[in-house]
Design an enzyme around this catalytic site. Structure first.
Site, short mmCIF file in Angstrom:
data_model
loop_
_atom_site.label_atom_id
_atom_site.label_comp_id
_atom_site.label_asym_id
_atom_site.label_seq_id
_atom_site.Cartn_x
_atom_site.Cartn_y
_atom_site.Cartn_z
N HIS A 73 0.72 -1.43 -0.11
CA HIS A 73 0.00 -0.01 0.02
C HIS A 73 0.93 1.20 0.04
O HIS A 73 1.48 1.64 0.94
CB HIS A 73 -0.88 0.11 1.32
CG HIS A 73 -1.91 1.19 1.31
ND1 HIS A 73 -3.29 1.01 1.31
CD2 HIS A 73 -1.83 2.57 1.13
CE1 HIS A 73 -3.85 2.14 1.22
NE2 HIS A 73 -2.92 3.12 1.29
N HIS B 264 1.39 5.41 -1.62
CA HIS B 264 1.07 6.53 -2.59
C HIS B 264 2.58 7.19 -3.11
O HIS B 264 3.41 7.64 -2.45
CB HIS B 264 0.43 7.76 -1.79
CG HIS B 264 -0.96 7.05 -1.27
ND1 HIS B 264 -2.11 7.32 -1.52
CD2 HIS B 264 -1.18 6.45 -0.08
CE1 HIS B 264 -3.09 6.83 -0.84
NE2 HIS B 264 -2.37 6.09 0.25
N LYS C 297 -9.63 -0.25 -5.80
CA LYS C 297 -9.43 0.50 -4.45
C LYS C 297 -10.73 1.22 -4.19
O LYS C 297 -11.19 2.10 -4.70
CB LYS C 297 -8.35 1.54 -4.38
CG LYS C 297 -8.11 2.14 -3.20
CD LYS C 297 -7.74 1.25 -1.93
CE LYS C 297 -7.83 2.22 -0.66
NZ LYS C 297 -6.73 3.06 -0.37
N HIS D 111 -10.42 1.54 1.89
CA HIS D 111 -10.02 2.60 2.98
C HIS D 111 -11.16 2.34 3.92
O HIS D 111 -12.25 2.76 3.81
CB HIS D 111 -9.88 3.78 2.34
CG HIS D 111 -9.61 4.84 3.40
ND1 HIS D 111 -8.34 5.44 3.63
CD2 HIS D 111 -10.26 5.21 4.33
CE1 HIS D 111 -8.61 6.30 4.44
NE2 HIS D 111 -9.48 6.32 5.25
N HIS E 158 -4.17 -0.64 5.79
CA HIS E 158 -3.83 0.39 7.05
C HIS E 158 -5.02 0.35 8.26
O HIS E 158 -4.98 1.37 8.69
CB HIS E 158 -3.41 1.78 6.55
CG HIS E 158 -4.42 2.27 5.80
ND1 HIS E 158 -5.91 2.48 5.80
CD2 HIS E 158 -4.33 3.04 4.40
CE1 HIS E 158 -6.37 3.10 4.91
NE2 HIS E 158 -5.74 3.56 4.13
N ASP F 62 1.62 2.70 3.51
CA ASP F 62 0.87 3.75 3.06
C ASP F 62 1.55 5.09 3.55
O ASP F 62 1.10 6.40 3.58
CB ASP F 62 -0.44 4.06 4.48
CG ASP F 62 -1.49 4.99 3.89
OD1 ASP F 62 -1.66 5.21 2.91
OD2 ASP F 62 -2.08 5.36 5.01
C1 NCD Z 1 -3.32 9.37 1.99
C2 NCD Z 1 -2.93 10.51 1.05
O1 NCD Z 1 -2.43 11.44 1.25
O2 NCD Z 1 -3.18 9.98 -0.24
N1 NCD Z 1 -3.22 9.92 3.22
C3 NCD Z 1 -3.18 9.11 4.34
O3 NCD Z 1 -3.25 10.00 5.28
N2 NCD Z 1 -2.79 8.11 4.54
C4 NCD Z 1 -4.76 8.51 1.73
C5 NCD Z 1 -4.95 7.60 2.42
O4 NCD Z 1 -4.61 6.46 2.38
O5 NCD Z 1 -6.00 7.56 3.28
ZN ZN Z 2 -3.14 5.12 1.71
#
Ligand code: NCD
Ligand code: ZN
Length: 344
Positions: free
Chosen positions: A13, A15, A97, A134, A170, A243
């Site tokens: 996971h 970003h 997702k 999520h 998460h 995450d």
């Molecule tokens: C994530 C993001 O910034 O894209 N933020 C976070 O707090 N984890 C999005 C997410 O996974 O909730």
């Molecule tokens: Zn995330």
């Protein structure tokens, strides 16, 4: 033990963002992990196979060799089931997702009416395509939203689709740990490094700490301890997902700061620290490199990564082309573990 070598882990996971932020962030992930499940919450989100293919190419262009990004499809109320199923058959999409609309960063286009995706879920169950969730509702007390999601959304969903593979992303609560344990196999869960290290008081240590704020927000200490127990026992449904979610410093240190912790520069080192603290280094490989691959039905990585117990400082900040900066989790701290020579 002063060093440990494990099969190369995967980040289930993450970003990675796009553009200059992607170029700054992706190499940290690619240096440590063989594969990564790449979240689709770009602006606009990744909703088509064509967009996912192009995004994957942009990742590969900056990540360095040997890294295999797995792409996800952002579910909206308008998602076309044929597009998703075809994208999975073609090997472009690894998973779908689900973000409840407005639950977190760039999720405005998310789901407002889950019933509209029931036909898609039926087909995903048939072809073995996983649904990543999520797991927060969007109303009520922010510290209770994960537990409420289990009751109001996840439990009914699993009941309605008994063969759909789901990952509860998460997780942050003991409620989630217990629920995943009891679900019996087709429900997996990712656990971040920061949720193993922070509780909700950590966000207010000596003042407000925006770089410790993410969603789902860190919970009470007893929840952190439950997550730790599940992770270090390396129980099969629990696996590594950082995450890591970079935001520019200007977006974090703001009157309304973004949710997201940029852990990629230190995440593997921090998981190692947690397993070491718990006397469980012998189970790090299961959690980091095996359980996730097993859940997804993918082969484990054949190469290895070495971590050395030899303090290393996390950078204070990482520059982004164009003048912005991003601040890593644990910035400026010296951590007990670092990537070994050849891996750094
Ligand atoms: C994530 C993001 O910034 O894209 N933020 C976070 O707090 N984890 C999005 C997410 O996974 O909730
Ligand atoms: Zn995330």
């Amino acid at each position: 033990m002063s060093e440990i070598t494990i099969r190369r882990p995967d980040d289930w996971h993450v970003h990675l963002r796009d553009g200059a932020m992607l170029a700054a962030a992706a190499p940290f992930t690619a240096r440590r992990f063989g594969r990564a499940m790449v979240m689709p919450n770009l602006d606009p989100p990744v909703t088509t196979a064509k967009a996912a293919r192009a995004y994957r190419e942009r990742i590969l262009a900056v990540a360095g060799p040997g890294f295999d990004p797995l792409m996800t499809c952002f579910l909206t109320d308008e998602t076309d089931a044929d597009e998703v199923v075809l994208g999975f058959a073609e090997g472009v999409f690894a998973a779908v997702k689900l973000y409840p609309a407005h639950a977190t960063t760039n999720s405005a286009a998310g789901v407002t009416d889950i019933g509209r995706a029931y036909d898609l879920f039926e087909r995903m169950a048939d072809i073995g395509m996983p649904l990543l969730v999520h797991g927060e509702v969007t109303d009520g007390d922010v510290f209770d939203r994960e537990a409420a999601f289990i009751e109001r959304v996840l439990a009914p969903l699993l009941e309605r689709f008994p063969t759909l593979k789901v990952v509860f992303e998460h997780i942050t609560t003991e409620d989630a740990v217990d629920f995943v344990r009891e679900a019996g196999g087709r429900l997996g869960a990712t656990i971040t490094a920061h949720h193993l290290l922070l509780n909700r008081s950590s966000m207010f240590e000596g003042g407000i700490r925006p770089h410790r704020y993410c969603l789902p927000v860190a919970k009470r200490e007893r929840h952190r301890l439950a997550l730790r127990r599940a992770a270090v026992a390396a129980e099969p449904p629990f696996f590594l997902g950082t995450d890591s979610a970079p935001h520019a410093v200007s977006e974090k240190e703001s009157a309304c700061g973004c949710a997201g912790i940029f852990s990629a520069p230190a995440a593997l080192e921090l998981y190692t620290q947690v397993f070491d603290e718990e006397g469980a280094l012998d189970r790090l490989e299961d959690f980091a490199s095996i359980n996730g691959a097993r859940f997804y039905g993918l082969p484990v990585n054949e190469d290895t990564v070495t971590l050395v117990r030899d303090g290393a400082a996390v950078p204070e900040e990482v520059p982004i082309d164009g003048g912005e900066r991003v601040r890593p989790f644990m910035a400026g701290r010296t951590l007990p573990w670092r990537l070994g020579p050849g891996d750094d």
